[in-house]
Scaffold this motif. Structure first.
Motif, short mmCIF file in Angstrom:
data_model
loop_
_atom_site.label_atom_id
_atom_site.label_comp_id
_atom_site.label_asym_id
_atom_site.label_seq_id
_atom_site.Cartn_x
_atom_site.Cartn_y
_atom_site.Cartn_z
N LYS A 1 107.19 8.20 48.44
CA LYS A 1 107.52 8.62 47.08
C LYS A 1 107.34 7.49 46.07
CE LYS A 1 110.87 12.22 48.31
NZ LYS A 1 112.28 12.67 48.16
N GLN A 2 107.72 6.27 46.47
CA GLN A 2 107.74 5.15 45.52
C GLN A 2 106.39 4.45 45.48
OE1 GLN A 2 111.16 2.68 46.09
NE2 GLN A 2 110.61 1.21 44.49
N ALA A 3 105.89 4.22 44.27
CA ALA A 3 104.62 3.49 44.11
C ALA A 3 104.76 2.08 44.66
CB ALA A 3 104.24 3.45 42.64
N GLY A 4 103.69 1.56 45.28
CA GLY A 4 103.72 0.22 45.85
C GLY A 4 104.31 0.17 47.24
N TYR A 5 104.50 1.36 47.86
CA TYR A 5 105.04 1.42 49.21
C TYR A 5 104.03 2.12 50.11
CZ TYR A 5 109.77 -0.15 48.03
OH TYR A 5 110.84 -0.91 47.66
N PHE A 6 104.04 1.74 51.41
CA PHE A 6 103.30 2.48 52.41
C PHE A 6 104.16 2.61 53.65
CE2 PHE A 6 100.60 -1.56 53.59
CZ PHE A 6 101.76 -2.22 53.95
N PHE A 7 103.63 3.34 54.65
CA PHE A 7 104.42 3.58 55.86
C PHE A 7 104.47 2.31 56.72
CE2 PHE A 7 102.96 7.87 54.71
CZ PHE A 7 104.19 8.52 54.65
N GLU A 8 105.40 2.32 57.66
CA GLU A 8 105.60 1.14 58.51
C GLU A 8 104.36 0.79 59.33
OE1 GLU A 8 110.31 1.21 59.65
OE2 GLU A 8 109.04 2.79 60.50
N ASP A 9 103.51 1.78 59.59
CA ASP A 9 102.28 1.50 60.33
C ASP A 9 101.13 1.13 59.39
OD1 ASP A 9 101.78 3.91 59.12
OD2 ASP A 9 101.39 5.03 60.97
N ARG A 10 101.48 0.83 58.12
CA ARG A 10 100.56 0.34 57.11
C ARG A 10 99.56 1.39 56.64
NH1 ARG A 10 101.31 -4.84 56.50
NH2 ARG A 10 99.37 -5.11 55.34
N GLN A 11 99.88 2.64 56.81
CA GLN A 11 99.07 3.73 56.28
C GLN A 11 99.69 4.28 55.00
OE1 GLN A 11 98.72 6.62 59.48
NE2 GLN A 11 96.76 5.75 60.12
N PHE A 12 98.85 4.63 54.04
CA PHE A 12 99.33 5.20 52.79
C PHE A 12 99.47 6.72 52.87
CE2 PHE A 12 97.91 1.11 51.30
CZ PHE A 12 98.80 0.81 50.27
N THR B 1 110.91 10.31 61.41
CA THR B 1 111.65 9.05 61.57
C THR B 1 110.95 7.85 60.93
OG1 THR B 1 110.58 8.69 63.73
CG2 THR B 1 112.68 9.86 63.72
N ILE B 2 109.67 7.98 60.60
CA ILE B 2 108.95 6.83 60.06
C ILE B 2 109.45 6.52 58.65
CG2 ILE B 2 107.05 8.13 59.02
CD1 ILE B 2 105.17 5.92 60.13
N ASN B 3 109.53 5.24 58.33
CA ASN B 3 110.05 4.79 57.04
C ASN B 3 108.94 4.20 56.17
OD1 ASN B 3 112.83 5.39 57.61
ND2 ASN B 3 112.85 3.61 58.97
N CYS B 4 109.23 4.08 54.90
CA CYS B 4 108.32 3.44 53.96
C CYS B 4 108.80 2.02 53.67
CB CYS B 4 108.24 4.23 52.66
SG CYS B 4 107.48 5.86 52.82
N LYS B 5 107.87 1.15 53.35
CA LYS B 5 108.22 -0.23 53.01
C LYS B 5 107.24 -0.71 51.94
CE LYS B 5 105.37 -2.67 56.43
NZ LYS B 5 105.40 -3.68 57.50
N PRO B 6 107.59 -1.81 51.24
CA PRO B 6 106.69 -2.33 50.20
C PRO B 6 105.34 -2.75 50.79
CG PRO B 6 108.88 -3.27 49.97
CD PRO B 6 108.87 -2.55 51.28
N VAL B 7 104.29 -2.55 50.01
CA VAL B 7 102.95 -2.94 50.43
C VAL B 7 102.91 -4.45 50.67
CG1 VAL B 7 100.54 -3.14 49.69
CG2 VAL B 7 101.81 -1.04 49.25
N TYR C 1 102.82 -11.01 53.78
CA TYR C 1 103.04 -11.49 52.41
C TYR C 1 103.05 -10.27 51.49
CZ TYR C 1 102.36 -16.34 53.78
OH TYR C 1 102.50 -17.57 54.36
N PRO C 2 104.01 -10.21 50.56
CA PRO C 2 104.08 -9.04 49.68
C PRO C 2 102.88 -8.92 48.76
CG PRO C 2 105.63 -10.72 48.97
CD PRO C 2 105.06 -11.19 50.28
N TYR C 3 102.67 -7.68 48.32
CA TYR C 3 101.60 -7.40 47.36
C TYR C 3 101.65 -8.37 46.18
CZ TYR C 3 99.69 -5.14 43.19
OH TYR C 3 99.03 -4.89 42.02
N ALA C 4 100.47 -8.81 45.72
CA ALA C 4 100.28 -9.73 44.58
C ALA C 4 100.56 -11.18 44.93
CB ALA C 4 101.10 -9.29 43.38
N LYS D 1 96.06 -7.54 47.91
CA LYS D 1 95.74 -6.41 47.03
C LYS D 1 96.73 -5.25 47.24
CE LYS D 1 91.56 -5.87 48.48
NZ LYS D 1 90.18 -5.32 48.57
N SER D 2 96.64 -4.28 46.34
CA SER D 2 97.57 -3.14 46.37
C SER D 2 97.37 -2.22 47.56
CB SER D 2 97.45 -2.33 45.08
OG SER D 2 96.13 -1.82 44.93
N ASP D 3 96.21 -2.35 48.25
CA ASP D 3 95.97 -1.51 49.42
C ASP D 3 96.40 -2.18 50.71
OD1 ASP D 3 94.06 -3.46 49.69
OD2 ASP D 3 92.35 -2.08 49.81
#
Length: 311
Positions: free
Chosen positions: A168-179, A210-216, A266-269, A292-294
């Motif tokens: 839901k939140q911009a700048g986040y992807f799933f724990e397996d690094r998929q958007f 059960t999968i969670n989202c985390k910051p890119v 390392y976090p995005y940016a 990068k953002s991806d």
């Protein structure tokens, strides 16, 4: 008084008439008159009794007067076009079941739906029918039913589409690094008529709850592989021993270059600025990595610093 049909396909309304009653003569469904054509230029004068074409008046003695009663012609549908110009979609080959070049009104034939499709009138059957009908705009035209020939419809799940699930939140992807998690509707195992959702492109339906989202973030290992000795890599590429790391919030730190891959991510940016030694350069500027953002770095691997030519 009851009148016998004066022509095949004709019916009277009302079908019985009493003294002084006017009846209209019309064609039964599946039949048409010449005057029904959209381009018809047929007209008949009104009789001295005031009767229009296709009207009958009943007298007290049981006799009747009428104007011209048009002949009703049967509707026919052309089956040859279904073999050439007008193909029925989402069905198995059906040419062999067409036993005639023309079909009369309400005549039909049965087709077998392609895999993943069922009858539009019976979602529990993989067999469906196409029938000869009458065009409701131009009554002189036979028309195959259903009008768009989509007698077979796709097996459906609820809702009916490929679905992309995102954080839901911009700048986040799933724990397996998929958007995106992509699921699609497919046939249930062993069934030809019911659908079920399945995961595609690596999506595991069992993990979706059960999968969670985390910051890119970007993986440090893709920048400086842990499979190699970091200190040796720094010397081989002629980098200085320290690097500057600037994070998206503006924080800057200086760390040993060989320690860059100690954090997993390392976090995005984030910007990691390596520096060539005084006697070397890359020829394209300082080796800088940007997350990068991806979730990937702007470079696939760190460039090497080359010894400068002595003048």
């Amino acid at each position: 008084m009851r009148l016998a049909n004066t022509s095949y396909g004709v019916e009277f309304y009302p079908d019985t008439a009493n003294y002084g009653q006017l009846m209209n003569v019309q064609c039964r469904p599946g039949f048409y008159r010449a005057s029904d054509s959209l381009t018809a230029k047929v007209s008949y004068p009104v009789t001295a009794d005031g009767l229009r074409a296709n009207q009958i008046y009943c007298f007290a003695d049981g006799s009747f007067a009428s104007n011209v009663i048009e002949v009703c012609n049967p509707i026919r549908c052309n089956a040859t076009m279904l073999k050439t110009d007008l193909k029925i979609p989402h069905v198995k080959p059906y040419e062999s079941v067409l036993t005639s070049n023309f079909y009369n009104y309400t005549d039909s034939f049965t087709v077998n739906c392609s895999r993943g499709y069922v009858s539009y009138t019976n979602l529990s059957s993989v067999r469906s029918s196409v029938a000869c009908g009458q065009n409701w705009i131009d009554k002189t035209m036979g028309e195959w039913q259903p009008p768009d020939l989509n007698t077979c419809t796709a097996v459906k799940c609820e809702p009916i589409m490929n679905v992309s699930i995102k954080c839901k939140q911009a700048g986040y992807f799933f724990e397996d690094r998929q958007f995106d998690k992509i699921i699609k509707c497919d046939l249930s195992n062993g069934s030809l008529i019911s659908g079920q959702w399945i995961g595609i492109y690596g999506t595991d339906l069992n993990n979706l709850k059960t999968i969670n989202c985390k910051p890119v973030s970007c993986l440090s290992d893709t920048l400086m592989p842990r499979s190699t000795d970091a200190s040796t890599l720094i010397k081989t590429k002629s980098f200085k021993n320290n690097v500057t790391i600037e994070f998206g919030n503006g924080t800057r730190v200086t760390v040993e270059a060989a320690a860059v891959n100690i954090p997993d991510e390392y976090p995005y940016a984030s910007v990691i600025a390596f520096q060539c030694t005084e006697t070397s350069d890359t020829g394209v500027g300082e080796p800088i990595a940007y997350c990068k953002s991806d979730g990937t770095w702007n470079i696939t691997q760190l460039p090497s610093c080359i010894r400068k030519e002595l003048i």
